[in-house]
Design a protein around this motif. Structure first.
Motif, PDB file in Angstrom:
ATOM      1  N   LEU A  73       0.859  -1.170   0.000  1.00 37.91           N
ATOM      2  CA  LEU A  73       0.000   0.000   0.000  1.00 37.91           C
ATOM      3  C   LEU A  73       0.897   1.222   0.000  1.00 37.91           C
ATOM      4  N   LEU A  81      -8.734   8.717  -0.719  1.00 36.59           N
ATOM      5  CA  LEU A  81      -7.936   7.933  -1.660  1.00 36.59           C
ATOM      6  C   LEU A  81      -7.809   8.714  -2.961  1.00 36.59           C
ATOM      7  N   THR A 120      -5.724   3.992  -6.868  1.00 33.86           N
ATOM      8  CA  THR A 120      -5.606   2.599  -6.432  1.00 33.86           C
ATOM      9  C   THR A 120      -5.285   1.725  -7.635  1.00 33.86           C
ATOM     10  N   TYR A 165      -9.789  -0.440  -6.359  1.00 29.27           N
ATOM     11  CA  TYR A 165     -10.310  -0.737  -5.021  1.00 29.27           C
ATOM     12  C   TYR A 165     -11.826  -0.610  -5.075  1.00 29.27           C
ATOM     13  N   TRP A 170     -10.099  -5.351  -1.569  1.00 27.33           N
ATOM     14  CA  TRP A 170      -9.451  -6.237  -2.531  1.00 27.33           C
ATOM     15  C   TRP A 170      -9.649  -7.676  -2.068  1.00 27.33           C
ATOM     16  N   TRP A 212      -2.298   1.920  -3.216  1.00 27.53           N
ATOM     17  CA  TRP A 212      -3.233   3.037  -3.080  1.00 27.53           C
ATOM     18  C   TRP A 212      -2.484   4.278  -2.648  1.00 27.53           C
TER      19      TRP A 212
END
Length: 195
Positions: free
Chosen positions: A4, A41, A44, A48, A52, A75
């Motif tokens: 991430l 966010l 991604t 997303y 996931w 992300w």
């Protein structure tokens, strides 16, 4: 391996971060991962959609429902996390690689994990006169909560907030509890430059 990456803000200050999450089930397992993120966010990959879902192998390899292999899930986001620098370390830029290798090993990362951490962060840190480094727990975990199904048996989340300094600064050193990998293990590392 599940990675991430995020962009966060400490006290309205921009910082870049790249958490990487490794999933080590004891056998090939379907795993769902969702993120409760106190921010926005911005990107991604793969997409997303309420989380996931991947098939994870004991070596950390991930596959999606189409059989496509991924090294990580990615992300980015923006938030206003306020990181705690009351304890930590002041490290000369030239000593950063050795410091990270020794400290991340003490915290519980394997050579593969801490080498990937160092390769990402060292170019941003080694040229500074000094770096103020503090490994975060509550502030980071409160802003980026993970929900993993099935529930892991062992979880280690390592998140480094740091600031470049022009001269050394005194700071109370941090201490770390020993970490034991047992059963389905999840290991995360990441960091944030607070400017």
């Amino acid at each position: 391996m599940l990675a991430l990456s995020l962009t966060a803000c400490g006290q309205q200050e921009q910082c870049d971060a790249k958490p990487v999450i490794y999933l080590y089930p004891e056998q090939e397992t379907a795993v769902s991962v969702s993120l409760d993120y106190a921010g926005t966010l911005t990107a991604t990959y793969p997409a997303y959609e309420n989380g996931w879902t991947v098939t994870a192998k004991p070596d950390g390899t991930l596959y999606d429902e189409n059989g496509d292999e991924f090294s990580y899930l990615f992300w980015e986001g923006e938030d206003k996390t306020d990181y705690d620098f009351s304890k930590g370390f002041c490290v000369a830029g030239a000593d950063t690689a050795d410091f990270l290798r020794e400290t991340l090993s003490e915290i519980g990362l394997t050579p593969k994990e801490y080498n990937e951490f160092i390769v990402y962060w060292l170019p941003k840190m080694q040229g500074n006169a000094y770096n103020l480094i503090s490994f975060q727990s509550a502030a980071y975990m409160d802003s980026a909560k993970l929900d993993i199904d099935p529930t892991p048996d062992s979880v280690l989340r390592v998140f480094m907030a740091w600031k470049p300094l022009s001269r050394p600064q005194n700071i109370e050193p941090q201490m770390f509890a020993p970490f034991t990998r047992d059963g389905f293990t999840v290991v995360e590392w990441g960091g944030c430059e607070v400017k």
